[in-house]
Write a protein that holds these residues in place. Structure first.
Motif, PDB file in Angstrom:
ATOM      1  N   ALA A 205       0.805  -1.219   0.000  1.00 31.28           N
ATOM      2  CA  ALA A 205       0.000   0.000   0.000  1.00 31.28           C
ATOM      3  C   ALA A 205       0.835   1.265   0.000  1.00 31.28           C
ATOM      4  O   ALA A 205       0.423   2.284  -0.567  1.00 31.28           O
ATOM      5  N   TYR A 206       2.028   1.240   0.625  1.00 31.90           N
ATOM      6  CA  TYR A 206       2.749   2.489   0.853  1.00 31.90           C
ATOM      7  C   TYR A 206       4.126   2.592   0.186  1.00 31.90           C
ATOM      8  O   TYR A 206       4.664   3.691   0.082  1.00 31.90           O
ATOM      9  N   THR A 207       4.706   1.482  -0.236  1.00 32.10           N
ATOM     10  CA  THR A 207       6.055   1.578  -0.796  1.00 32.10           C
ATOM     11  C   THR A 207       6.069   1.749  -2.307  1.00 32.10           C
ATOM     12  O   THR A 207       7.072   2.189  -2.872  1.00 32.10           O
ATOM     13  N   ALA A 208       4.984   1.353  -2.992  1.00 26.30           N
ATOM     14  CA  ALA A 208       4.918   1.383  -4.459  1.00 26.30           C
ATOM     15  C   ALA A 208       5.914   0.428  -5.096  1.00 26.30           C
ATOM     16  O   ALA A 208       6.224   0.550  -6.279  1.00 26.30           O
ATOM     17  N   VAL A 209       6.411  -0.534  -4.334  1.00 26.81           N
ATOM     18  CA  VAL A 209       7.297  -1.553  -4.893  1.00 26.81           C
ATOM     19  C   VAL A 209       6.462  -2.515  -5.730  1.00 26.81           C
ATOM     20  O   VAL A 209       5.345  -2.886  -5.346  1.00 26.81           O
ATOM     21  N   ARG A 210       6.981  -2.908  -6.871  1.00 27.75           N
ATOM     22  CA  ARG A 210       6.287  -3.880  -7.716  1.00 27.75           C
ATOM     23  C   ARG A 210       6.221  -5.219  -6.986  1.00 27.75           C
ATOM     24  O   ARG A 210       7.189  -5.647  -6.349  1.00 27.75           O
ATOM     25  N   VAL A 211       5.100  -5.912  -7.126  1.00 30.63           N
ATOM     26  CA  VAL A 211       4.935  -7.173  -6.408  1.00 30.63           C
ATOM     27  C   VAL A 211       5.974  -8.188  -6.859  1.00 30.63           C
ATOM     28  O   VAL A 211       6.436  -9.031  -6.081  1.00 30.63           O
ATOM     29  N   GLY A 212       6.408  -8.112  -8.130  1.00 30.98           N
ATOM     30  CA  GLY A 212       7.435  -9.014  -8.627  1.00 30.98           C
ATOM     31  C   GLY A 212       8.812  -8.730  -8.067  1.00 30.98           C
ATOM     32  O   GLY A 212       9.711  -9.568  -8.151  1.00 30.98           O
ATOM     33  N   GLU A 213       8.997  -7.541  -7.498  1.00 30.05           N
ATOM     34  CA  GLU A 213      10.262  -7.188  -6.852  1.00 30.05           C
ATOM     35  C   GLU A 213      10.277  -7.600  -5.389  1.00 30.05           C
ATOM     36  O   GLU A 213      11.338  -7.708  -4.774  1.00 30.05           O
ATOM     37  N   LEU A 214       9.096  -7.838  -4.859  1.00 27.94           N
ATOM     38  CA  LEU A 214       8.952  -8.110  -3.435  1.00 27.94           C
ATOM     39  C   LEU A 214       8.874  -9.600  -3.125  1.00 27.94           C
ATOM     40  O   LEU A 214       9.405 -10.061  -2.108  1.00 27.94           O
ATOM     41  N   ARG A 361       0.450   0.078  -5.889  1.00 28.99           N
ATOM     42  CA  ARG A 361       1.511   0.883  -6.507  1.00 28.99           C
ATOM     43  C   ARG A 361       0.917   2.079  -7.252  1.00 28.99           C
ATOM     44  O   ARG A 361       1.392   3.198  -7.115  1.00 28.99           O
ATOM     45  N   ARG A 362      -0.116   1.830  -8.025  1.00 29.23           N
ATOM     46  CA  ARG A 362      -0.730   2.923  -8.789  1.00 29.23           C
ATOM     47  C   ARG A 362      -1.385   3.943  -7.862  1.00 29.23           C
ATOM     48  O   ARG A 362      -1.378   5.140  -8.126  1.00 29.23           O
ATOM     49  N   GLY A 363      -1.967   3.447  -6.778  1.00 34.76           N
ATOM     50  CA  GLY A 363      -2.579   4.362  -5.817  1.00 34.76           C
ATOM     51  C   GLY A 363      -1.562   5.297  -5.200  1.00 34.76           C
ATOM     52  O   GLY A 363      -1.821   6.497  -5.032  1.00 34.76           O
ATOM     53  N   MET A 364      -0.384   4.755  -4.858  1.00 29.62           N
ATOM     54  CA  MET A 364       0.670   5.607  -4.310  1.00 29.62           C
ATOM     55  C   MET A 364       1.183   6.571  -5.366  1.00 29.62           C
ATOM     56  O   MET A 364       1.550   7.716  -5.068  1.00 29.62           O
ATOM     57  N   GLY A 365       1.216   6.121  -6.628  1.00 33.66           N
ATOM     58  CA  GLY A 365       1.610   7.017  -7.708  1.00 33.66           C
ATOM     59  C   GLY A 365       0.694   8.221  -7.791  1.00 33.66           C
ATOM     60  O   GLY A 365       1.151   9.360  -7.963  1.00 33.66           O
ATOM     61  N   GLU A 366      -0.600   7.973  -7.650  1.00 31.57           N
ATOM     62  CA  GLU A 366      -1.572   9.074  -7.656  1.00 31.57           C
ATOM     63  C   GLU A 366      -1.267  10.065  -6.530  1.00 31.57           C
ATOM     64  O   GLU A 366      -1.244  11.288  -6.733  1.00 31.57           O
ATOM     65  N   VAL A 367      -1.033   9.528  -5.345  1.00 32.56           N
ATOM     66  CA  VAL A 367      -0.765  10.378  -4.180  1.00 32.56           C
ATOM     67  C   VAL A 367       0.492  11.215  -4.396  1.00 32.56           C
ATOM     68  O   VAL A 367       0.504  12.435  -4.137  1.00 32.56           O
ATOM     69  N   LEU A 368       1.544  10.581  -4.876  1.00 32.13           N
ATOM     70  CA  LEU A 368       2.832  11.266  -5.030  1.00 32.13           C
ATOM     71  C   LEU A 368       2.789  12.334  -6.118  1.00 32.13           C
ATOM     72  O   LEU A 368       3.340  13.427  -5.946  1.00 32.13           O
ATOM     73  N   VAL A 369       2.165  12.021  -7.240  1.00 30.43           N
ATOM     74  CA  VAL A 369       2.075  13.006  -8.321  1.00 30.43           C
ATOM     75  C   VAL A 369       1.300  14.233  -7.849  1.00 30.43           C
ATOM     76  O   VAL A 369       1.697  15.378  -8.102  1.00 30.43           O
ATOM     77  N   ARG A 370       0.193  14.013  -7.168  1.00 34.54           N
ATOM     78  CA  ARG A 370      -0.631  15.133  -6.713  1.00 34.54           C
ATOM     79  C   ARG A 370       0.086  15.957  -5.637  1.00 34.54           C
ATOM     80  O   ARG A 370      -0.059  17.177  -5.577  1.00 34.54           O
TER      81      ARG A 370
END
Length: 413
Positions: A205-214, A361-370
């Protein structure tokens, strides 16, 4: 193939006769009775049938059954021209956006494909170019890749897993000293599982790390899942094998630190080489424990006796340092499906009826861009600024709209 109960060929059966079986196949839970996808698909199938009967067209529309025939629509009435007309019907509804039209048609197209596999139809008419021609042009957005956890969804899911973990840990830590050893083990196991799920959700929810990286990818031996040795809770960082095929540090923001620290303390892994998110699959762990202890020279009877002393093989693996594999990316999706349903989160999406990993990841992207703009978001997401601008172009469009509105207000004011 004739239906033994009705004596009908598949093509002669009413369209509705297939709906329940299809929805059960697509549904979740026991009997396939649950899930948002099932609910949304049922709604669109009802609309399609109403249109096919003639109840949802314009005044000149009488349905797909010949005018001189008095019966409900059947599969023998379907061909690519029917789906073309339905695509035209959807596209002609001025209240629907382009993506919505595409989404509604996909539900019907998916049912059509299922009907081909089940023998109701000879061909996937809905996917033919002539059938899809009236649909609005694809605007470049891919609904299956566009899920982004909203703030409300993120808070609902993290709150749910936090409450479950707190309750499970409290149940374990408050057991009396004279509690049965197996009961104590069961309580610890449930606490570990809840703590793992909480940590996983918070990281996604908070790191925006790709699930394939985790997590572990069975098709890529380099992606074996992040280990405790690759986390620095003091520095707030985590080393991951990035999509660009190299190791790099990812940030662990404050909301993630406490769940990870509590989880590690509870697990107390034998070494830092243990995966942060190990599998809890009983079959996998049972085979792993047997094989590893046998390789260490233990007799099969001794192994069986040792396993009998533990409520779960995972706890024996912890005590004997039998390192389990990380959960897989598919395993994470299954966990999120379970948790999304348990949390009762409302999800309206054409492809996912649960909060999918990439949505975090996309949700955190929204937060960070805004909050900080494209440059900072690109660094956090480990993407190029150009790619981030492209994927989150709707944010810039909205901001430019606000600027235009303000400009007009000043001029006209």
């Amino acid at each position: 193939m004739i239906d033994d109960t009705t004596g009908q060929e598949p093509a002669e059966r009413p369209l509705r006769s297939s709906f329940e079986r299809y929805l059960q196949d697509k549904g979740k839970g026991r009997g396939g009775d649950g899930g948002n996808y099932r609910r949304n698909a049922a709604r669109e199938l009802e609309r399609f049938e109403e249109w096919a009967v003639g109840d949802r067209g314009n005044d000149d529309w009488t349905g797909i059954v010949p005018a001189d025939v008095d019966r409900d629509p059947t599969f023998e009435d379907l061909d690519e021209r029917v789906f073309r007309e339905y695509a035209r019907h959807l596209a002609g509804d001025r209240g629907l956006k382009q993506n919505t039209v595409q989404t509604y048609y996909r539900y019907i197209s998916a049912w059509c494909g299922w009907c081909v596999n089940e023998g109701y139809l000879e061909a996937h008419y809905a996917q033919r170019a002539s059938a899809m021609a009236p649909l609005p042009e694809d605007d470049g957005r891919k609904p299956g890749d566009q899920q982004a956890w909203t703030s409300a969804q993120r808070h609902a899911l993290t709150r749910h897993v936090d409450e479950k973990a707190r309750d499970a840990i409290e149940t374990f830590t408050t057991l009396s000293d004279d509690a049965d050893p197996l009961d104590r083990q069961r309580a610890r196991y449930e606490a570990l599982k809840a703590a793992r799920d909480r940590a996983l959700v918070f990281v996604l929810a908070y790191t925006a790390v790709r699930v394939g990286e985790l997590l572990r990818d069975p098709n890529d031996p380099r992606r074996r899942g992040v280990r405790w040795e690759e986390l620095s809770l003091e520095d707030g960082s985590m080393d991951v094998y990035r999509k660009k095929q190299q190791w790099d540090a990812a940030s662990l923001p404050d909301p993630v630190i406490s769940p990870l620290r509590s989880y590690r303390q509870l697990m107390d892994p034998p070494t830092d080489r243990w995966p942060v998110f190990p599998t809890f699959d009983q079959r996998t762990l049972a085979g792993l424990v047997r094989d590893e202890l046998a390789d260490r020279g233990e007799h099969p009877d001794t192994i069986d006796s040792r396993r009998g002393e533990y409520a779960r093989d995972f706890l024996l693996a912890l005590d004997e340092d039998v390192r389990p594999p990380s959960i897989t990316t598919d395993g994470a999706r299954s966990i999120l499906q379970r948790l999304s349903e348990a949390a009762g989160i409302d999800i309206d999406h054409p492809k996912h009826d649960y909060l999918a990993p990439h949505g975090g990841r996309r949700g955190m992207g929204e937060v960070l861009v805004r909050a900080f703009g494209y440059t900072v978001a690109a660094r956090y997401l480990d993407n190029s600024e150009e790619m981030v601008r492209d994927r989150y172009s709707h944010i810039e469009a909205g901001e430019l709209g606000d600027v235009a509105t303000e400009a007009l207000s000043e001029i006209d004011g």
